[in-house]
Design an enzyme around this catalytic site. Sequence first.
Site, PDB file in Angstrom:
ATOM      1  N   LYS A 118      42.790  50.238  35.341  1.00 52.51           N
ATOM      2  CA  LYS A 118      42.987  48.200  35.454  1.00 52.51           C
ATOM      3  C   LYS A 118      42.092  48.286  34.285  1.00 52.51           C
ATOM      4  O   LYS A 118      42.378  47.247  33.273  1.00 52.51           O
ATOM      5  CB  LYS A 118      42.712  47.874  36.663  1.00 52.51           C
ATOM      6  CG  LYS A 118      43.354  46.120  36.432  1.00 52.51           C
ATOM      7  CD  LYS A 118      42.758  46.039  38.116  1.00 52.51           C
ATOM      8  CE  LYS A 118      43.784  46.103  39.418  1.00 52.51           C
ATOM      9  NZ  LYS A 118      42.949  45.603  40.839  1.00 52.51           N
ATOM     10  N   LYS A 130      34.361  50.650  42.447  1.00 56.40           N
ATOM     11  CA  LYS A 130      34.707  49.884  43.516  1.00 56.40           C
ATOM     12  C   LYS A 130      34.011  50.250  45.389  1.00 56.40           C
ATOM     13  O   LYS A 130      33.203  50.868  45.424  1.00 56.40           O
ATOM     14  CB  LYS A 130      36.339  49.791  44.421  1.00 56.40           C
ATOM     15  CG  LYS A 130      36.719  48.908  45.622  1.00 56.40           C
ATOM     16  CD  LYS A 130      37.405  47.663  44.018  1.00 56.40           C
ATOM     17  CE  LYS A 130      37.919  46.703  44.991  1.00 56.40           C
ATOM     18  NZ  LYS A 130      39.096  45.761  44.020  1.00 56.40           N
ATOM     19  N   GLY A 169      34.405  40.249  44.515  1.00 59.84           N
ATOM     20  CA  GLY A 169      35.034  40.178  45.801  1.00 59.84           C
ATOM     21  C   GLY A 169      36.607  41.153  46.244  1.00 59.84           C
ATOM     22  O   GLY A 169      36.362  41.304  45.136  1.00 59.84           O
ATOM     23  N   ASP A 170      36.762  40.738  47.476  1.00 59.72           N
ATOM     24  CA  ASP A 170      38.676  41.895  47.716  1.00 59.72           C
ATOM     25  C   ASP A 170      38.303  41.375  48.579  1.00 59.72           C
ATOM     26  O   ASP A 170      37.951  40.381  48.763  1.00 59.72           O
ATOM     27  CB  ASP A 170      38.218  43.373  47.209  1.00 59.72           C
ATOM     28  CG  ASP A 170      39.334  44.137  47.230  1.00 59.72           C
ATOM     29  OD1 ASP A 170      39.861  44.165  46.287  1.00 59.72           O
ATOM     30  OD2 ASP A 170      39.339  44.456  47.765  1.00 59.72           O
ATOM     31  N   ASN A 245      44.035  34.907  49.213  1.00 59.60           N
ATOM     32  CA  ASN A 245      43.175  34.318  47.697  1.00 59.60           C
ATOM     33  C   ASN A 245      44.290  34.459  47.019  1.00 59.60           C
ATOM     34  O   ASN A 245      44.769  34.525  46.052  1.00 59.60           O
ATOM     35  CB  ASN A 245      41.865  35.302  47.884  1.00 59.60           C
ATOM     36  CG  ASN A 245      41.801  34.839  45.624  1.00 59.60           C
ATOM     37  OD1 ASN A 245      42.159  35.310  45.730  1.00 59.60           O
ATOM     38  ND2 ASN A 245      41.481  33.400  45.962  1.00 59.60           N
ATOM     39  N   SER A 381      37.188  37.874  35.789  1.00 64.07           N
ATOM     40  CA  SER A 381      34.657  38.759  35.880  1.00 64.07           C
ATOM     41  C   SER A 381      34.396  38.771  34.713  1.00 64.07           C
ATOM     42  O   SER A 381      33.338  38.539  34.709  1.00 64.07           O
ATOM     43  CB  SER A 381      35.640  39.865  37.212  1.00 64.07           C
ATOM     44  OG  SER A 381      35.701  39.595  38.473  1.00 64.07           O
TER      45      SER A 381
HETATM   46  P1  NDP Z   1      42.289  38.254  51.316  1.00 67.35           P
HETATM   47  O1  NDP Z   1      41.285  38.962  52.423  1.00 67.35           O
HETATM   48  O2  NDP Z   1      41.772  36.825  50.665  1.00 67.35           O
HETATM   49  O3  NDP Z   1      43.448  38.015  52.527  1.00 67.35           O
HETATM   50  C1  NDP Z   1      44.853  39.398  52.365  1.00 67.35           C
HETATM   51  C2  NDP Z   1      45.811  38.805  52.884  1.00 67.35           C
HETATM   52  O4  NDP Z   1      46.611  39.194  53.475  1.00 67.35           O
HETATM   53  C3  NDP Z   1      45.483  37.708  54.441  1.00 67.35           C
HETATM   54  O5  NDP Z   1      46.328  37.023  54.398  1.00 67.35           O
HETATM   55  C4  NDP Z   1      45.160  38.997  55.555  1.00 67.35           C
HETATM   56  O6  NDP Z   1      45.739  38.382  56.473  1.00 67.35           O
HETATM   57  C5  NDP Z   1      46.551  39.836  54.677  1.00 67.35           C
HETATM   58  N1  NDP Z   1      47.441  41.217  55.253  1.00 67.35           N
HETATM   59  C6  NDP Z   1      46.480  41.957  55.382  1.00 67.35           C
HETATM   60  N2  NDP Z   1      47.084  43.034  55.847  1.00 67.35           N
HETATM   61  C7  NDP Z   1      47.827  42.606  56.038  1.00 67.35           C
HETATM   62  C8  NDP Z   1      48.724  43.192  56.696  1.00 67.35           C
HETATM   63  N3  NDP Z   1      49.600  44.411  56.704  1.00 67.35           N
HETATM   64  N4  NDP Z   1      51.090  42.132  56.645  1.00 67.35           N
HETATM   65  C9  NDP Z   1      50.870  41.529  56.160  1.00 67.35           C
HETATM   66  N5  NDP Z   1      49.711  40.783  55.291  1.00 67.35           N
HETATM   67  C10 NDP Z   1      48.633  41.430  55.854  1.00 67.35           C
HETATM   68  O7  NDP Z   1      41.881  39.835  50.418  1.00 67.35           O
HETATM   69  P2  NDP Z   1      42.871  39.283  48.764  1.00 67.35           P
HETATM   70  O8  NDP Z   1      43.681  38.285  48.723  1.00 67.35           O
HETATM   71  O9  NDP Z   1      41.083  39.078  47.561  1.00 67.35           O
HETATM   72  O10 NDP Z   1      43.625  40.666  48.196  1.00 67.35           O
HETATM   73  C11 NDP Z   1      44.889  41.072  48.030  1.00 67.35           C
HETATM   74  C12 NDP Z   1      44.974  41.801  48.092  1.00 67.35           C
HETATM   75  O11 NDP Z   1      44.980  41.695  46.877  1.00 67.35           O
HETATM   76  C13 NDP Z   1      44.232  43.197  47.894  1.00 67.35           C
HETATM   77  O12 NDP Z   1      44.896  44.075  48.301  1.00 67.35           O
HETATM   78  C14 NDP Z   1      43.159  43.116  46.851  1.00 67.35           C
HETATM   79  O13 NDP Z   1      42.742  44.874  46.880  1.00 67.35           O
HETATM   80  C15 NDP Z   1      44.006  43.122  46.044  1.00 67.35           C
HETATM   81  N6  NDP Z   1      43.029  42.595  44.582  1.00 67.35           N
HETATM   82  C16 NDP Z   1      42.693  41.446  45.166  1.00 67.35           C
HETATM   83  C17 NDP Z   1      41.278  40.768  44.047  1.00 67.35           C
HETATM   84  C18 NDP Z   1      41.115  39.413  44.628  1.00 67.35           C
HETATM   85  O14 NDP Z   1      40.333  38.956  42.941  1.00 67.35           O
HETATM   86  N7  NDP Z   1      40.475  39.072  44.728  1.00 67.35           N
HETATM   87  C19 NDP Z   1      42.171  41.259  42.240  1.00 67.35           C
HETATM   88  C20 NDP Z   1      43.179  41.883  42.521  1.00 67.35           C
HETATM   89  C21 NDP Z   1      43.499  42.806  43.758  1.00 67.35           C
HETATM   90  P3  NDP Z   1      44.846  38.567  57.740  1.00 67.35           P
HETATM   91  O15 NDP Z   1      44.217  37.640  57.900  1.00 67.35           O
HETATM   92  O16 NDP Z   1      45.026  38.497  59.038  1.00 67.35           O
HETATM   93  O17 NDP Z   1      44.340  39.863  57.806  1.00 67.35           O
HETATM   94  O1  2IT Z   2      41.313  44.797  42.616  1.00 72.51           O
HETATM   95  C1  2IT Z   2      40.368  43.868  41.647  1.00 72.51           C
HETATM   96  O2  2IT Z   2      40.721  44.038  40.696  1.00 72.51           O
HETATM   97  C2  2IT Z   2      39.255  42.853  42.184  1.00 72.51           C
HETATM   98  N1  2IT Z   2      39.323  42.743  43.944  1.00 72.51           N
HETATM   99  C3  2IT Z   2      38.883  42.495  41.038  1.00 72.51           C
HETATM  100  C4  2IT Z   2      37.523  42.934  40.967  1.00 72.51           C
HETATM  101  C5  2IT Z   2      36.342  41.935  40.305  1.00 72.51           C
HETATM  102  O3  2IT Z   2      34.904  42.607  39.949  1.00 72.51           O
HETATM  103  O4  2IT Z   2      36.868  40.399  39.579  1.00 72.51           O
END
Ligand code: NDP
Ligand code: 2IT
Length: 449
Positions: A118, A130, A169-170, A245, A381
Amino acid sequence: MIGDIDETLEPIFHEVVRRNRGETEFHQALREVMSSLGPALARHPKLLERKVIQRLCEPERQIIFRVPWQDDQGEVHVNRGFRVQFNSVMGPYKGGLRFHPRVYLGVIKFLAFEQIFKNALTGFAIGGGKGGADFNPKGRSDDEIMRFCQSFMTELYRHLGRLTDVPAGDAGVGTREIGWLFGQYKRLTNSYESGVITGKGLGWGGSHVRTEATGYGLVYFVQNMLEARDDDIHGKTCVVSGSGNVAIYTMEKIHALGGKVVACSDSDGVVHDPAGVDVELVKEIKEVRRGRIEEYAEHRTGSEYQADGNIWGIRCDIALPCATENELDTDGAQALIDNGCTLVAEGANMPATLEAINALHQAGVLFAPGKAANAGGVATSALEMQQNAARDMWSFEHTEQRLAAIMDNIHRCCYETAEEYGTPGNYMHGANICSFLRVGQEMVALGLT
Ligand code: NDP
Ligand code: 2IT
């Protein structure tokens, strides 16, 4: 078939699986990448000779550590922390931290492995890493989470540096946690080294658009996919899983571009709102009150909450899994196909199983893999790191323009590489081959490391 590995690579894959037993998510991510690489290696045999694949599959360093902390009642807890520094050929290790009870080495390794490719797609000088912990922030007070972050950073800080390893974050780690982590880093090192972590708040070294970047970037990518086919998001019905997020800012940008999101979810259930999800209400529930998506239906007439509901059964043109790994399986894919969905793009990391991806491909549904479609977060980032290095702060508009241009480039690279290697329209092959060649060629250039 998607997931089938070329016979030259099959023994390498089995050897990696044998040496990393039980890490099923890592094996899955590996299979996905390896299944694309046959044609690339045929044209670049030097990468095989120099054992680039074997080297890529072995992390440069894996750190596993104890994280002790006390809850509000004074009881002691012990969690396990991880940082996998997978590959630094392109630049310092870069990738998020996840706090979730399901975290173990196999999850962090798959995420770090994906991050290598990525990050290469973004075009910036960032390697792949990670980290995280098997800590469950749900139901914990602010003080408890702060103490956990401080204890976590008390071990991790010695492995970080703006030129060494830069976390962000993640899932389970947002701006609030980054603040507590950075505060402890600053205290331990006696230095205001902003560039050591990204996703910071705007008042203390953060970048505009980082909060929105993954979701906005995903929608820009989808827009590019549609434009390549003389289509656009306007008027399209979408479902977006999750309500964290990534999901929130995905929904916000879809609405800004004239699409309509009719459903989102959390790990307890699904909200269906045929009139279009009220994103401000989701923000209020999830970002401000840190509540459950169930509350949405109590505040919005015409919407419906289903505990344990199946979001993929809701009719849509576009489905965007933005919650977690393997949330979209073959049954989910089949339901989407049966209901006429034409495009699936991954906002989360590896949300679709290989079998689901295969079913989508066979049905002619366009599919974008997370390593391309959700790269806007880490790319922004990298923009935050640039601003920190220059002690500068760009406007929201300028930063968003940069993000849009980066997503255009990633889309072009995946699209053109897929055509060049004989699989037009296969974004998974395009993303894997394009990023692998960038990383692999650097690994040869920098010698045997
Ligand atoms: P958050 O913690 O902000 O949100 C995760 C969301 O997914 C919550 O609403 C959570 O609900 C929900 N969730 C978790 N498990 C399930 C499930 N089995 N079914 C339905 N909903 C579920 O995380 P992010 O939004 O940051 O990350 C989400 C995904 O995106 C991850 O895979 C992460 O690795 C990826 N990602 C994040 C990035 C970032 O910058 N933040 C960048 C690139 C990828 P609940 O509150 O119930 O747990
Ligand atoms: O999965 C991802 O790309 C992230 N959680 C963001 C990583 C970052 O360094 O901003």
